[in-house]
Design a protein around this motif. Structure first.
Motif, PDB file in Angstrom:
ATOM      1  N   ASP A  85      51.363  35.929  34.529  1.00 20.59           N
ATOM      2  CA  ASP A  85      50.867  35.014  33.501  1.00 20.59           C
ATOM      3  C   ASP A  85      49.727  34.114  33.988  1.00 20.59           C
ATOM      4  OD1 ASP A  85      52.755  35.988  31.672  1.00 20.59           O
ATOM      5  OD2 ASP A  85      54.283  34.591  32.398  1.00 20.59           O
ATOM      6  N   GLU A  86      49.283  34.312  35.205  1.00 25.22           N
ATOM      7  CA  GLU A  86      48.223  33.476  35.780  1.00 25.22           C
ATOM      8  C   GLU A  86      46.841  34.005  35.409  1.00 25.22           C
ATOM      9  OE1 GLU A  86      48.610  30.639  37.439  1.00 25.22           O
ATOM     10  OE2 GLU A  86      50.805  30.739  37.502  1.00 25.22           O
ATOM     11  N   LYS A  87      45.960  33.102  35.037  1.00 25.60           N
ATOM     12  CA  LYS A  87      44.573  33.464  34.739  1.00 25.60           C
ATOM     13  C   LYS A  87      43.792  33.556  36.045  1.00 25.60           C
ATOM     14  CE  LYS A  87      44.649  32.795  30.125  1.00 25.60           C
ATOM     15  NZ  LYS A  87      45.742  33.626  29.687  1.00 25.60           N
ATOM     16  N   ASN A  88      42.817  34.461  36.082  1.00 22.15           N
ATOM     17  CA  ASN A  88      41.926  34.630  37.238  1.00 22.15           C
ATOM     18  C   ASN A  88      42.658  35.023  38.517  1.00 22.15           C
ATOM     19  OD1 ASN A  88      39.660  33.920  35.692  1.00 22.15           O
ATOM     20  ND2 ASN A  88      40.003  31.750  36.094  1.00 22.15           N
ATOM     21  N   VAL A  89      43.779  35.711  38.389  1.00 22.89           N
ATOM     22  CA  VAL A  89      44.503  36.218  39.554  1.00 22.89           C
ATOM     23  C   VAL A  89      44.611  37.727  39.406  1.00 22.89           C
ATOM     24  CG1 VAL A  89      46.649  36.179  40.886  1.00 22.89           C
ATOM     25  CG2 VAL A  89      45.819  34.075  39.815  1.00 22.89           C
ATOM     26  N   TYR A  90      44.099  38.443  40.404  1.00 25.44           N
ATOM     27  CA  TYR A  90      44.094  39.908  40.381  1.00 25.44           C
ATOM     28  C   TYR A  90      44.871  40.429  41.578  1.00 25.44           C
ATOM     29  CZ  TYR A  90      40.284  38.710  37.274  1.00 25.44           C
ATOM     30  OH  TYR A  90      39.539  38.147  36.271  1.00 25.44           O
ATOM     31  N   VAL A  91      45.773  41.358  41.337  1.00 28.47           N
ATOM     32  CA  VAL A  91      46.592  41.938  42.401  1.00 28.47           C
ATOM     33  C   VAL A  91      46.207  43.405  42.541  1.00 28.47           C
ATOM     34  CG1 VAL A  91      48.925  42.305  43.284  1.00 28.47           C
ATOM     35  CG2 VAL A  91      48.476  40.385  41.734  1.00 28.47           C
ATOM     36  N   ILE A  92      45.885  43.800  43.750  1.00 36.00           N
ATOM     37  CA  ILE A  92      45.444  45.167  44.021  1.00 36.00           C
ATOM     38  C   ILE A  92      46.416  45.821  44.986  1.00 36.00           C
ATOM     39  CG2 ILE A  92      43.641  46.542  45.132  1.00 36.00           C
ATOM     40  CD1 ILE A  92      41.684  44.334  44.143  1.00 36.00           C
ATOM     41  N   HIS A  93      46.832  47.028  44.636  1.00 35.79           N
ATOM     42  CA  HIS A  93      47.624  47.832  45.575  1.00 35.79           C
ATOM     43  C   HIS A  93      46.617  48.642  46.372  1.00 35.79           C
ATOM     44  CE1 HIS A  93      50.161  51.414  46.672  1.00 35.79           C
ATOM     45  NE2 HIS A  93      50.745  50.393  47.273  1.00 35.79           N
ATOM     46  N   GLY A  94      46.349  48.179  47.594  1.00 36.35           N
ATOM     47  CA  GLY A  94      45.343  48.842  48.411  1.00 36.35           C
ATOM     48  C   GLY A  94      45.267  48.216  49.781  1.00 36.35           C
ATOM     49  N   SER A  95      44.204  48.549  50.497  1.00 37.25           N
ATOM     50  CA  SER A  95      44.025  48.091  51.869  1.00 37.25           C
ATOM     51  C   SER A  95      42.911  47.054  51.971  1.00 37.25           C
ATOM     52  CB  SER A  95      43.683  49.279  52.769  1.00 37.25           C
ATOM     53  OG  SER A  95      43.341  48.844  54.060  1.00 37.25           O
ATOM     54  N   ALA A  96      43.101  46.082  52.840  1.00 41.37           N
ATOM     55  CA  ALA A  96      42.077  45.069  53.090  1.00 41.37           C
ATOM     56  C   ALA A  96      40.799  45.694  53.632  1.00 41.37           C
ATOM     57  CB  ALA A  96      42.615  44.022  54.062  1.00 41.37           C
ATOM     58  N   GLU A  97      40.896  46.887  54.178  1.00 37.48           N
ATOM     59  CA  GLU A  97      39.702  47.598  54.653  1.00 37.48           C
ATOM     60  C   GLU A  97      38.693  47.787  53.524  1.00 37.48           C
ATOM     61  OE1 GLU A  97      40.728  51.049  57.550  1.00 37.48           O
ATOM     62  OE2 GLU A  97      42.446  50.782  56.188  1.00 37.48           O
ATOM     63  N   ASN A  98      39.170  47.833  52.294  1.00 41.62           N
ATOM     64  CA  ASN A  98      38.327  48.111  51.130  1.00 41.62           C
ATOM     65  C   ASN A  98      37.967  46.861  50.332  1.00 41.62           C
ATOM     66  OD1 ASN A  98      38.472  50.933  51.648  1.00 41.62           O
ATOM     67  ND2 ASN A  98      40.533  50.913  50.773  1.00 41.62           N
ATOM     68  N   VAL A  99      38.002  45.710  50.957  1.00 40.12           N
ATOM     69  CA  VAL A  99      37.763  44.455  50.241  1.00 40.12           C
ATOM     70  C   VAL A  99      36.428  44.459  49.504  1.00 40.12           C
ATOM     71  CG1 VAL A  99      36.847  43.215  52.280  1.00 40.12           C
ATOM     72  CG2 VAL A  99      37.883  41.932  50.381  1.00 40.12           C
ATOM     73  N   GLN A 100      35.402  45.036  50.095  1.00 40.15           N
ATOM     74  CA  GLN A 100      34.088  45.063  49.440  1.00 40.15           C
ATOM     75  C   GLN A 100      34.149  45.800  48.102  1.00 40.15           C
ATOM     76  OE1 GLN A 100      32.431  46.823  52.949  1.00 40.15           O
ATOM     77  NE2 GLN A 100      31.146  45.030  53.357  1.00 40.15           N
ATOM     78  N   LYS A 101      34.827  46.927  48.092  1.00 37.70           N
ATOM     79  CA  LYS A 101      34.977  47.723  46.865  1.00 37.70           C
ATOM     80  C   LYS A 101      35.692  46.906  45.777  1.00 37.70           C
ATOM     81  CE  LYS A 101      38.237  50.968  46.282  1.00 37.70           C
ATOM     82  NZ  LYS A 101      39.005  52.209  46.438  1.00 37.70           N
ATOM     83  N   TYR A 102      36.730  46.178  46.157  1.00 40.36           N
ATOM     84  CA  TYR A 102      37.489  45.400  45.176  1.00 40.36           C
ATOM     85  C   TYR A 102      36.665  44.238  44.623  1.00 40.36           C
ATOM     86  CZ  TYR A 102      41.231  47.938  47.601  1.00 40.36           C
ATOM     87  OH  TYR A 102      42.006  48.912  48.180  1.00 40.36           O
ATOM     88  N   LEU A 103      35.851  43.630  45.456  1.00 42.23           N
ATOM     89  CA  LEU A 103      34.996  42.541  44.983  1.00 42.23           C
ATOM     90  C   LEU A 103      33.979  43.056  43.966  1.00 42.23           C
ATOM     91  CD1 LEU A 103      34.422  40.606  48.319  1.00 42.23           C
ATOM     92  CD2 LEU A 103      35.887  39.929  46.406  1.00 42.23           C
ATOM     93  N   ILE A 104      33.428  44.229  44.224  1.00 46.83           N
ATOM     94  CA  ILE A 104      32.498  44.845  43.270  1.00 46.83           C
ATOM     95  C   ILE A 104      33.239  45.147  41.963  1.00 46.83           C
ATOM     96  CG2 ILE A 104      31.149  46.932  42.787  1.00 46.83           C
ATOM     97  CD1 ILE A 104      30.480  46.925  45.857  1.00 46.83           C
ATOM     98  N   GLN A 105      34.443  45.680  42.083  1.00 48.15           N
ATOM     99  CA  GLN A 105      35.248  46.032  40.906  1.00 48.15           C
ATOM    100  C   GLN A 105      35.478  44.828  39.995  1.00 48.15           C
ATOM    101  OE1 GLN A 105      38.930  47.936  42.080  1.00 48.15           O
ATOM    102  NE2 GLN A 105      39.896  47.504  40.122  1.00 48.15           N
ATOM    103  N   TYR A 106      35.662  43.656  40.584  1.00 47.97           N
ATOM    104  CA  TYR A 106      35.925  42.451  39.794  1.00 47.97           C
ATOM    105  C   TYR A 106      34.690  41.558  39.664  1.00 47.97           C
ATOM    106  CZ  TYR A 106      40.778  43.759  39.602  1.00 47.97           C
ATOM    107  OH  TYR A 106      41.945  44.431  39.341  1.00 47.97           O
ATOM    108  N   ASP A 107      33.533  42.076  40.048  1.00 47.05           N
ATOM    109  CA  ASP A 107      32.258  41.362  39.922  1.00 47.05           C
ATOM    110  C   ASP A 107      32.306  39.981  40.604  1.00 47.05           C
ATOM    111  OD1 ASP A 107      29.602  41.248  39.132  1.00 47.05           O
ATOM    112  OD2 ASP A 107      30.092  40.202  37.266  1.00 47.05           O
ATOM    113  N   ILE A 108      32.796  39.972  41.828  1.00 47.83           N
ATOM    114  CA  ILE A 108      32.880  38.738  42.617  1.00 47.83           C
ATOM    115  C   ILE A 108      31.782  38.805  43.677  1.00 47.83           C
ATOM    116  CG2 ILE A 108      34.310  37.364  44.188  1.00 47.83           C
ATOM    117  CD1 ILE A 108      36.774  38.620  42.729  1.00 47.83           C
TER     118      ILE A 108
END
Length: 187
Positions: A85-108
């Motif tokens: 129920d939290e706004k602006n909180v995204y949970v990813i099932h994945g590896s920290a090795e891919n942090v760059q990919k996740y930031l792009i995915q969420y436009d951060i």
């Protein structure tokens, strides 16, 4: 919760770094150096049972984005349920090795703080190097990488990516933990 945590530790010891979850004392010490009023994005590696996550959510401003990256499927499901129920909180099932990919995915575009509960002593040197290099690259110039370890054994490895490290110890955690607050730039 402790039994479920112990189960995960025994079945996935490389991805779960301790027999018990982190204490609230450790969580408070881990987040004490965060400027919550101005933090635009905070990334958490390995939220586990959500001890640090709850502290981040409690203190963050409404516009701060939290990106939680959990490798363990069981912990991912638990944390996702906790923050549903939290706004602006995204949970990813994945590896920290891919942090760059996740930031792009969420436009951060940049990260102000990265908190890590990852057990670097249990990870291969290749995985550790990849995570630390990618963490360094996604942090804003004044950003901080805050991690804890149960020994100071990996301090030199971390220093090779983050030359400025402040070390504290939290004795009220089982086991006691070293907190490394790391910056990219030397003084």
């Amino acid at each position: 919760m402790n039994l479920a945590f112990m189960y995960q530790y025994f079945h996935q010891p490389r991805t779960v770094g301790a027999l018990l979850p982190s204490s609230t004392h450790l969580a408070k010490k881990m987040v004490k150096g965060i400027d919550f009023e101005h933090a635009g994005c905070i990334v958490e590696y390995g939220p586990g049972t959500g001890v640090f996550t709850r502290e981040l959510i409690r203190r963050r401003s409404a516009c701060t984005t939290l990106l939680l990256i959990e490798y363990n499927r069981h912990f991912y499901e638990k944390v996702k349920e906790q923050v549903r129920d939290e706004k602006n909180v995204y949970v990813i099932h994945g590896s920290a090795e891919n942090v760059q990919k996740y930031l792009i995915q969420y436009d951060i575009p940049k990260v102000d703080y990265v908190l890590s509960g990852l057990p670097f002593a249990s990870l291969t040197s290749e995985v550790s190097d990849c995570i630390l290099q990618n963490t360094r690259s996604v942090l804003a110039e004044e950003g901080k990488f805050i991690t804890f370890q149960y020994t100071s054994f990996k301090k030199q490895l971390i220093r090779s990516f983050f030359p400025q490290i402040k070390v504290e110890k939290e004795w009220r955690n089982v086991p006691p933990a070293y907190i490394f607050t790391c910056e990219k730039n030397q003084i």
